[in-house]
Design a protein around this motif. Structure first.
Motif, PDB file in Angstrom:
ATOM      1  N   LEU A  54       0.817  -1.209   0.000  1.00 56.25           N
ATOM      2  CA  LEU A  54       0.000   0.000   0.000  1.00 56.25           C
ATOM      3  C   LEU A  54       0.856   1.266   0.000  1.00 56.25           C
ATOM      4  CD1 LEU A  54      -2.735  -1.080   2.568  1.00 56.25           C
ATOM      5  CD2 LEU A  54      -3.013  -0.833   0.103  1.00 56.25           C
ATOM      6  N   LEU A  55       1.973   1.221   0.750  1.00 57.61           N
ATOM      7  CA  LEU A  55       2.856   2.386   0.807  1.00 57.61           C
ATOM      8  C   LEU A  55       3.468   2.716  -0.545  1.00 57.61           C
ATOM      9  CD1 LEU A  55       4.759   1.680   4.148  1.00 57.61           C
ATOM     10  CD2 LEU A  55       3.392   3.712   3.654  1.00 57.61           C
ATOM     11  N   THR A  56       3.761   1.680  -1.312  1.00 57.21           N
ATOM     12  CA  THR A  56       4.447   1.896  -2.593  1.00 57.21           C
ATOM     13  C   THR A  56       3.481   1.957  -3.770  1.00 57.21           C
ATOM     14  OG1 THR A  56       4.773  -0.507  -2.869  1.00 57.21           O
ATOM     15  CG2 THR A  56       6.508   0.715  -1.748  1.00 57.21           C
ATOM     16  N   ALA A  57       2.184   1.752  -3.497  1.00 56.38           N
ATOM     17  CA  ALA A  57       1.218   1.723  -4.598  1.00 56.38           C
ATOM     18  C   ALA A  57       0.944   3.113  -5.159  1.00 56.38           C
ATOM     19  CB  ALA A  57      -0.090   1.079  -4.129  1.00 56.38           C
ATOM     20  N   GLY A  58       0.950   4.126  -4.276  1.00 64.15           N
ATOM     21  CA  GLY A  58       0.612   5.474  -4.744  1.00 64.15           C
ATOM     22  C   GLY A  58      -0.843   5.523  -5.151  1.00 64.15           C
ATOM     23  N   THR A  59      -1.090   5.788  -6.413  1.00 65.91           N
ATOM     24  CA  THR A  59      -2.466   5.856  -6.910  1.00 65.91           C
ATOM     25  C   THR A  59      -2.886   4.574  -7.602  1.00 65.91           C
ATOM     26  OG1 THR A  59      -1.625   6.870  -8.936  1.00 65.91           O
ATOM     27  CG2 THR A  59      -2.390   8.354  -7.209  1.00 65.91           C
ATOM     28  N   GLY A  60      -2.016   3.570  -7.636  1.00 66.98           N
ATOM     29  CA  GLY A  60      -2.349   2.305  -8.289  1.00 66.98           C
ATOM     30  C   GLY A  60      -1.246   1.288  -8.090  1.00 66.98           C
ATOM     31  N   LEU A  61      -1.591   0.013  -8.311  1.00 72.32           N
ATOM     32  CA  LEU A  61      -0.612  -1.046  -8.115  1.00 72.32           C
ATOM     33  C   LEU A  61       0.435  -1.027  -9.221  1.00 72.32           C
ATOM     34  CD1 LEU A  61      -2.977  -3.977  -7.066  1.00 72.32           C
ATOM     35  CD2 LEU A  61      -1.561  -2.561  -5.575  1.00 72.32           C
ATOM     36  N   HIS A  62       1.695  -1.224  -8.839  1.00 71.08           N
ATOM     37  CA  HIS A  62       2.788  -1.295  -9.811  1.00 71.08           C
ATOM     38  C   HIS A  62       3.989  -1.929  -9.134  1.00 71.08           C
ATOM     39  CE1 HIS A  62       4.529   2.074  -7.604  1.00 71.08           C
ATOM     40  NE2 HIS A  62       3.380   2.734  -7.762  1.00 71.08           N
ATOM     41  N   ALA A  63       5.014  -2.185  -9.895  1.00 74.38           N
ATOM     42  CA  ALA A  63       6.225  -2.790  -9.322  1.00 74.38           C
ATOM     43  C   ALA A  63       6.875  -1.837  -8.324  1.00 74.38           C
ATOM     44  CB  ALA A  63       7.212  -3.126 -10.440  1.00 74.38           C
ATOM     45  N   LEU A  64       7.631  -2.423  -7.396  1.00 77.80           N
ATOM     46  CA  LEU A  64       8.327  -1.590  -6.409  1.00 77.80           C
ATOM     47  C   LEU A  64       9.217  -0.563  -7.084  1.00 77.80           C
ATOM     48  CD1 LEU A  64       9.593  -3.983  -3.575  1.00 77.80           C
ATOM     49  CD2 LEU A  64       8.004  -2.083  -3.333  1.00 77.80           C
ATOM     50  N   ARG A  65       9.150   0.682  -6.618  1.00 85.42           N
ATOM     51  CA  ARG A  65      10.085   1.694  -7.089  1.00 85.42           C
ATOM     52  C   ARG A  65      11.474   1.347  -6.572  1.00 85.42           C
ATOM     53  NH1 ARG A  65       5.589   4.655  -5.372  1.00 85.42           N
ATOM     54  NH2 ARG A  65       4.500   5.792  -7.017  1.00 85.42           N
ATOM     55  N   SER A  66      12.503   1.816  -7.256  1.00 87.70           N
ATOM     56  CA  SER A  66      13.871   1.462  -6.888  1.00 87.70           C
ATOM     57  C   SER A  66      14.194   1.873  -5.458  1.00 87.70           C
ATOM     58  CB  SER A  66      14.861   2.108  -7.858  1.00 87.70           C
ATOM     59  OG  SER A  66      14.730   3.528  -7.841  1.00 87.70           O
ATOM     60  N   GLY A  67      13.746   3.072  -5.049  1.00 87.21           N
ATOM     61  CA  GLY A  67      14.029   3.544  -3.694  1.00 87.21           C
ATOM     62  C   GLY A  67      13.392   2.660  -2.640  1.00 87.21           C
ATOM     63  N   ASP A  68      12.121   2.309  -2.855  1.00 85.76           N
ATOM     64  CA  ASP A  68      11.424   1.445  -1.895  1.00 85.76           C
ATOM     65  C   ASP A  68      12.065   0.065  -1.847  1.00 85.76           C
ATOM     66  OD1 ASP A  68       9.500   3.407  -1.200  1.00 85.76           O
ATOM     67  OD2 ASP A  68       8.359   2.951  -3.014  1.00 85.76           O
ATOM     68  N   ALA A  69      12.460  -0.456  -3.011  1.00 81.77           N
ATOM     69  CA  ALA A  69      13.094  -1.773  -3.069  1.00 81.77           C
ATOM     70  C   ALA A  69      14.426  -1.775  -2.316  1.00 81.77           C
ATOM     71  CB  ALA A  69      13.308  -2.190  -4.522  1.00 81.77           C
ATOM     72  N   LEU A  70      15.193  -0.699  -2.439  1.00 85.21           N
ATOM     73  CA  LEU A  70      16.479  -0.608  -1.746  1.00 85.21           C
ATOM     74  C   LEU A  70      16.289  -0.526  -0.228  1.00 85.21           C
ATOM     75  CD1 LEU A  70      18.371   1.840  -4.129  1.00 85.21           C
ATOM     76  CD2 LEU A  70      19.015  -0.526  -3.644  1.00 85.21           C
ATOM     77  N   VAL A  71      15.289   0.233   0.221  1.00 86.33           N
ATOM     78  CA  VAL A  71      15.022   0.321   1.655  1.00 86.33           C
ATOM     79  C   VAL A  71      14.520  -1.026   2.177  1.00 86.33           C
ATOM     80  CG1 VAL A  71      13.685   1.477   3.459  1.00 86.33           C
ATOM     81  CG2 VAL A  71      14.546   2.789   1.528  1.00 86.33           C
ATOM     82  N   LEU A  72      13.731  -1.725   1.374  1.00 83.44           N
ATOM     83  CA  LEU A  72      13.280  -3.061   1.758  1.00 83.44           C
ATOM     84  C   LEU A  72      14.472  -4.002   1.923  1.00 83.44           C
ATOM     85  CD1 LEU A  72      10.887  -4.946   2.276  1.00 83.44           C
ATOM     86  CD2 LEU A  72      10.743  -5.346  -0.195  1.00 83.44           C
ATOM     87  N   ALA A  73      15.422  -3.929   0.990  1.00 87.11           N
ATOM     88  CA  ALA A  73      16.642  -4.728   1.101  1.00 87.11           C
ATOM     89  C   ALA A  73      17.430  -4.330   2.351  1.00 87.11           C
ATOM     90  CB  ALA A  73      17.501  -4.556  -0.148  1.00 87.11           C
ATOM     91  N   ALA A  74      17.454  -3.023   2.656  1.00 87.41           N
ATOM     92  CA  ALA A  74      18.150  -2.540   3.851  1.00 87.41           C
ATOM     93  C   ALA A  74      17.518  -3.122   5.118  1.00 87.41           C
ATOM     94  CB  ALA A  74      18.113  -1.012   3.902  1.00 87.41           C
ATOM     95  N   ALA A  75      16.194  -3.261   5.119  1.00 86.31           N
ATOM     96  CA  ALA A  75      15.506  -3.832   6.286  1.00 86.31           C
ATOM     97  C   ALA A  75      15.928  -5.282   6.500  1.00 86.31           C
ATOM     98  CB  ALA A  75      13.993  -3.743   6.103  1.00 86.31           C
ATOM     99  N   VAL A  76      16.066  -6.036   5.408  1.00 83.83           N
ATOM    100  CA  VAL A  76      16.495  -7.436   5.507  1.00 83.83           C
ATOM    101  C   VAL A  76      17.922  -7.521   6.053  1.00 83.83           C
ATOM    102  CG1 VAL A  76      16.943  -9.560   4.218  1.00 83.83           C
ATOM    103  CG2 VAL A  76      14.961  -8.141   3.629  1.00 83.83           C
ATOM    104  N   VAL A  77      18.817  -6.708   5.484  1.00 82.70           N
ATOM    105  CA  VAL A  77      20.218  -6.725   5.924  1.00 82.70           C
ATOM    106  C   VAL A  77      20.328  -6.215   7.360  1.00 82.70           C
ATOM    107  CG1 VAL A  77      22.551  -5.881   5.458  1.00 82.70           C
ATOM    108  CG2 VAL A  77      21.023  -6.420   3.562  1.00 82.70           C
TER     109      VAL A  77
END
Length: 312
Positions: free
Chosen positions: A137-160
């Protein structure tokens, strides 16, 4: 001020500075290259740690090889977290970054087998599922789409970051270590890692504005050195549950500061995602804490029973 309230204030301050770090990092990376920002943050932190070591020389505990080895390894994992997080926040909002990184709270128990993560109750996985839905939901904005690069990198940071937290627990459990020694080694390792990538950016870094350098100093002294040392001090003076509850307000501060000071806006879907993320992480945290307490209680009971049998 009573001791308990003083500890609570310190924990709130840590959560506040960590929550504010996303907007500050986003602002500085808008003025300087990411690797330059990271090098400056680490170098300033290393100098601050060196100054603290010099002032605490008398009566200070001697360095151990275990501290150097652990600090070097943790310096690498911490640098990995910061490079992913800083690049990520440069391409997403500070509010999103602060919320997504809070996934660390539910990812850490899944990676930490020493606390019986395999037997986590089903409610924990429901809470984790809420957090995953929140990311969508946070990365959807106004509609569903693939993760933006910034969100994907922060998600990877959370895992690490979750792996880093687990590693800290395992390495420091083997033998007592001085937090200042560990922090110093980590900052020196981080400075060395980012020196070469940032070498060509040093002139640009030196020419940064007073405002930019003020933000770099804030990231280094408050979000790194102060937060780590203050966290160690506070956790030793309160219960783990209370500490995690207060430190868990970090994503709330990230949203408040991102919107209030950064002028960021959340869509209706993103706002719902923010609510779900905060609720999911708090719920998951409470379930995991109860599970861990139950395991400890059971181990004490079995140990007492075994001791009674042996004496009998």
């Amino acid at each position: 001020m009573p001791s308990a309230r003083r500890v609570d204030v310190v924990l709130f301050l840590i959560a506040l500075v960590w929550g504010s770090s996303y907007l500050v990092a986003k602002t500085t990376t808008g003025a300087l290259p990411v690797t330059g920002v990271l090098f400056a943050r680490y170098a300033i932190s290393a100098l601050a740690c060196a100054a603290l070591l010099l002032t605490a020389r008398r009566g200070a505990r001697r360095w151990t090889r275990a501290e150097v080895r652990a600090g070097a390894l943790l310096g690498v994992t911490q640098a990995a977290v910061l490079v992913l997080e800083t690049y990520g926040v440069a391409y997403t909002s500070a509010a999103n970054a602060g919320l997504i990184i809070s996934l660390t709270i539910v990812l850490t128990p899944l990676l930490d087998r020493t606390t019986g993560s395999r037997g986590l109750p089903w409610t924990f996985f429901v809470a984790a599922g809420l957090c995953v839905l929140a990311v969508g939901l946070l990365t959807a904005g106004t509609g569903l789409h693939a993760l933006r690069s910034g969100d994907a990198l922060v998600l990877a940071a959370a895992v690490v970051r979750a792996g880093h937290v687990v590693l800290v627990g395992r390495l420091t459990a083997r033998s007592p270590m001085d937090p200042l020694h560990l922090t110093t080694v980590q900052t020196v390792v981080g400075s060395a890692l980012f020196l070469v990538p940032a070498a060509t950016q040093l002139p640009e870094l030196a020419g940064g504005s007073v405002g930019t350098w003020s933000q770099l100093v804030y990231l280094a002294l408050f979000c790194s050195v102060f937060a780590f040392l203050a966290q160690t001090w506070a956790v030793q003076r309160t219960s783990p549950g209370r500490a995690s509850l207060l430190l868990g307000t970090e994503p709330v501060w990230a949203v408040v500061i991102g919107i209030g000071l950064g002028g960021e806006r959340l869509t209706v879907w993103a706002a719902l995602g923010a609510v779900l993320m905060i609720a999911g992480t708090y719920w998951g945290q409470a379930v995991e804490r109860s599970h861990r307490t139950g395991i400890a209680r059971e181990r004490r009971r079995v140990g007492t029973a075994d001791a009674g049998t042996a004496h009998g």
